[in-house]
Design a protein around this motif. Structure first.
Motif, PDB file in Angstrom:
ATOM      1  N   LYS A  28       6.845  -1.609  10.388  1.00 39.39           N
ATOM      2  CA  LYS A  28       6.264  -2.636   9.519  1.00 39.39           C
ATOM      3  C   LYS A  28       5.330  -2.067   8.467  1.00 39.39           C
ATOM      4  O   LYS A  28       4.978  -2.755   7.497  1.00 39.39           O
ATOM      5  N   ASP A  31       5.159  -2.015   4.452  1.00 36.01           N
ATOM      6  CA  ASP A  31       4.431  -3.030   3.685  1.00 36.01           C
ATOM      7  C   ASP A  31       3.025  -2.493   3.396  1.00 36.01           C
ATOM      8  O   ASP A  31       2.217  -2.296   4.314  1.00 36.01           O
ATOM      9  N   TYR A  52      -8.661 -11.358   3.832  1.00 30.06           N
ATOM     10  CA  TYR A  52      -7.271 -11.732   4.106  1.00 30.06           C
ATOM     11  C   TYR A  52      -7.174 -12.994   4.964  1.00 30.06           C
ATOM     12  O   TYR A  52      -6.069 -13.489   5.212  1.00 30.06           O
ATOM     13  N   SER A  55      -5.373 -15.527   2.943  1.00 28.90           N
ATOM     14  CA  SER A  55      -4.107 -15.144   2.313  1.00 28.90           C
ATOM     15  C   SER A  55      -3.059 -16.238   2.488  1.00 28.90           C
ATOM     16  O   SER A  55      -3.020 -16.923   3.515  1.00 28.90           O
ATOM     17  N   GLU A  56      -2.202 -16.408   1.493  1.00 28.55           N
ATOM     18  CA  GLU A  56      -1.109 -17.376   1.606  1.00 28.55           C
ATOM     19  C   GLU A  56      -0.048 -16.890   2.587  1.00 28.55           C
ATOM     20  O   GLU A  56       0.745 -17.686   3.091  1.00 28.55           O
ATOM     21  N   ASN A  57      -0.030 -15.594   2.854  1.00 29.50           N
ATOM     22  CA  ASN A  57       0.957 -15.008   3.762  1.00 29.50           C
ATOM     23  C   ASN A  57       0.413 -15.069   5.196  1.00 29.50           C
ATOM     24  O   ASN A  57      -0.585 -14.440   5.530  1.00 29.50           O
ATOM     25  N   ALA A  58       1.088 -15.829   6.052  1.00 27.87           N
ATOM     26  CA  ALA A  58       0.612 -16.013   7.424  1.00 27.87           C
ATOM     27  C   ALA A  58       0.585 -14.705   8.204  1.00 27.87           C
ATOM     28  O   ALA A  58      -0.281 -14.499   9.064  1.00 27.87           O
ATOM     29  N   LEU A  59       1.522 -13.802   7.907  1.00 22.82           N
ATOM     30  CA  LEU A  59       1.544 -12.516   8.595  1.00 22.82           C
ATOM     31  C   LEU A  59       0.276 -11.727   8.286  1.00 22.82           C
ATOM     32  O   LEU A  59      -0.323 -11.121   9.180  1.00 22.82           O
ATOM     33  N   TYR A  60      -0.145 -11.742   7.029  1.00 19.74           N
ATOM     34  CA  TYR A  60      -1.357 -11.015   6.654  1.00 19.74           C
ATOM     35  C   TYR A  60      -2.592 -11.645   7.307  1.00 19.74           C
ATOM     36  O   TYR A  60      -3.505 -10.935   7.740  1.00 19.74           O
ATOM     37  N   ARG A  61      -2.602 -12.970   7.375  1.00 22.10           N
ATOM     38  CA  ARG A  61      -3.720 -13.635   8.044  1.00 22.10           C
ATOM     39  C   ARG A  61      -3.780 -13.224   9.515  1.00 22.10           C
ATOM     40  O   ARG A  61      -4.848 -12.906  10.045  1.00 22.10           O
ATOM     41  N   ASN A  89      -0.710 -22.012  11.120  1.00 25.08           N
ATOM     42  CA  ASN A  89       0.269 -21.137  11.754  1.00 25.08           C
ATOM     43  C   ASN A  89      -0.115 -20.844  13.210  1.00 25.08           C
ATOM     44  O   ASN A  89      -1.233 -20.413  13.495  1.00 25.08           O
TER      45      ASN A  89
END
Length: 641
Positions: A28, A31, A52, A55-61, A89
């Motif tokens: 991963k 990224d 973070y 962040s709009e990206n749930a993975l980053y959150r 999420n």
């Protein structure tokens, strides 16, 4: 003739190209944002991670929130609580619950309590309950789970709180119900461990624990239940443990049952312990010798003095000799053990017999001589430990302090880091009284000059405590390692997600699957050391039956490290059978040493980095002994396996 398109490219090449999948990232960390988040975690940059959270990206959150399980910055408890209550999420909320449990303050417990009633996802509820058990100052929830996830979370919550003494025995009734049929294996395992390692005073539930120890379908549950029975000192519990020693097919349950017998009168358990000494599984036999060391009575000294001569394994011999000397400190036994020390070729055998001499202050000068003459660290550290242990012997009189202080000064002056740490711990102990005997403590300051961080942290911690004690002050601040070894991200990115490592030992091969996505810094460290052949010809220096085998020490005694340390990396991965963790002297002190678990060890969860799992070779792990050798560690290209 090969047909071609108008552009002149052969048709079969077009077909092959179109059917070939694009090369997948190795892990991963292709990224760059995930690299930044993990690097901020490694550098303990809480403010940078916090950015973070939105962040709009749930993975980053999720990754940023989960990083706080390792950072453990208490200033961000409110922010983590807000995420737990409000993030859309599920995975992010679950990560927030875990991070709050790891941070473990009353504010974290309050945030978790607030979230329990509002949370609708059962997996998150399970995480919240377990985290609450870690963080609460006193367990006091009123909750009735709605499904198996909730019951599992409740069982682990009880266990986590019990480990810290934060739950009273009124909850034992429900824990006993969670141990019975109808509940999932993880729930029963947590409940069994609640009794084994946590609470006290549960005699009323003896029948349930006996049932679990004998008949539960999970050997992991039976192990923990057998361990719990040692706290119930009745004939029924003793008979159950003796039956398990003689009949259970899983050696790990036999080990726990043997350990449990230590709680009962030796005259009732002697024959079973002698039986266990002959168990073909070495860990059971070693455990029996350790229990005998603790419980042997003077009446049986002569019998075991004859018995020890029929045993060939030096660990068994050393433990039994130690027991005999403890109850019958006669000169003939001391001379017998000293002869074993002199004739031993194996340094681990020599160390085992030196350790036996700690049971008599009469062997002090001989042990001290072995320390000064030793050419291997394992013998030096064993001798130092034996000398320190003599302080607690019943025959140690105050008049001996002056002589022992002279031995200790000379020991520290050898400059051996492990010896310095062992002896300094004794000098720092106010109950031993060395401050009033030693007039000149300059040798402590000279010893400190020879040590450095991070390599010698395990020696510096007790040495600083000893210096503070003789100066009449409190330790100003705990000795800790500074950040000095950032993650090699180029190396991390080159490691496949499913990278294997084959540990070739003198007993056989053990294959690991490295968890680079969960512990990138630890995996990169292990891979770099393996590629440099660092582990070759190093010993398994520590084996604790039905717990761990440990290796990676450059001294061979557990006191060695190198001139760097890496960060702890905590994740929700649990310690199960065959988990591979980093050894440490506290948070963020990891280096070259690692261990493999024989069985589930949930008390290590979230306290020691897990960076790999045994994929094959657990049969080898179970027969590794102290002194067995690592021949090589190979890193095959997992993509071609």
């Amino acid at each position: 003739m090969i047909k071609t398109l108008c552009v002149g490219i052969p048709l079969f090449l077009i077909f092959v190209t179109s059917c070939t999948k694009p090369e997948q990232p190795l892990n991963k960390f292709s990224d760059t944002v995930l690299v930044k988040i993990a690097d901020f975690q490694d550098r303990r940059k809480a403010d940078s991670l916090y950015k973070y959270f939105k962040s709009e990206n749930a993975l980053y959150r999720r990754e940023a929130v989960l990083a706080f399980a390792s950072v453990q910055d208490t200033a961000f408890a409110d922010e983590l609580g807000y995420i737990l209550l409000n993030d859309a999420n599920t995975a992010v909320r679950q990560a927030a619950a875990y991070a709050l449990g790891q941070t473990g303050t009353p504010a974290c417990a309050a945030a978790l309590t607030m979230a329990i009633d509002r949370e609708k996802d059962s997996v998150v509820v399970k995480e919240i309950l377990e985290a609450y058990g870690k963080a609460t100052p006193k367990w006091s929830l009123q909750v009735t789970p709605e499904n198996s996830f909730g019951w599992e979370g409740l069982a682990w919550s009880y266990y986590r709180a019990a480990l810290k003494g934060r739950i009273d025995s009124t909850y034992s009734k429900q824990a006993s119900e969670l141990l019975q049929k109808g509940h999932t294996e993880p729930t029963r395992l947590a409940a069994a461990n609640y009794f084994a390692r946590g609470t006290k005073g549960f005699d009323a539930y003896e029948a349930i624990l006996i049932q679990a120890a004998r008949y539960d379908l999970s050997s992991d549950v039976r192990m923990a239940a057998a361990w719990a029975l040692k706290k119930i000192k009745t004939d029924s519990s003793r008979v159950t443990l003796e039956r398990l020693v003689k009949s259970d097919a899983d050696y790990r349950i036999r080990v726990n049952a043997v350990r449990g017998l230590q709680s009962f009168p030796f005259n009732k358990t002697k024959e079973t312990l002698k039986y266990a000494l002959n168990d073909k599984q070495i860990n059971v036999a070693v455990t029996a010798s350790e229990v005998i060391d603790e419980v042997l009575t003077p009446e049986s000294a002569s019998e075991f003095r004859s018995l020890v001569k029929t045993i060939s394994n030096h660990r068994l011999q050393g433990n039994i000799y130690k027991a005999i000397l403890r109850v019958s400190p006669v000169k003939e036994v001391i001379a017998e053990i000293e002869s074993k020390v002199k004739s031993a070729d194996n340094p681990y055998a020599k160390a085992a017999f030196i350790t036996a001499l700690q049971s008599s202050v009469g062997g002090a000068d001989f042990v001290h001589q072995q320390l000064l003459q030793a050419d291997t660290p394992v013998v030096k550290s064993a001798a130092a430990s034996a000398l320190v242990a003599m302080n607690h012997h019943k025959d140690f009189k105050p008049a001996l302090r002056k002589h022992f202080s002279e031995l200790y000064v000379q020991a520290i002056q050898t400059g051996d880091a492990a010896v310095i740490g062992i002896v300094a711990a004794a000098l720092a102990d106010s109950t031993l009284g060395y401050k009033s005997v030693i007039k000149d403590f300059s040798f402590l300051y000279e010893a400190k000059k020879k040590l450095s961080l991070p390599k010698d942290i395990e020696a510096l911690q007790p040495l600083e405590a000893a210096i503070a004690y003789v100066e009449g002050r409190k330790v100003s601040a705990p000795v800790k390692n500074e950040f000095n070894h950032p993650i090699d991200w180029k190396l991390v990115k080159s490691i496949p997600k499913d990278q294997r490592a084959i540990i070739k030992t003198s007993k056989g091969d053990i294959t690991l699957r490295l968890l680079v996505e969960d512990a990138p810094g630890s995996v990169a460290n292990f891979v770099a050391l393996a590629r440099a052949h660092y582990f070759n010809k190093k010993f398994f220096h520590r084996v604790v039956s039905n717990f761990v085998i440990q290796a990676g020490c450059n001294r061979g005694d557990g006191g060695g490290s190198e001139d760097y340390s890496i960060r702890s990396e905590f994740s929700p991965v649990r310690y199960r059978t065959g988990s591979v963790g980093m050894a440490s002297a506290g948070k963020d002190t990891e280096g070259t040493q690692w261990f493999i678990t024989h069985s589930p060890t949930p008390h290590l969860d979230g306290r020691y980095t897990i960076f790999a799992e045994v994929e094959s070779g657990m049969d080898i792990v179970h027969i590794i002994e102290v002194g067995d050798l690592i021949l090589d560690v190979q890193l095959p290209d997992s993509r071609n396996l």
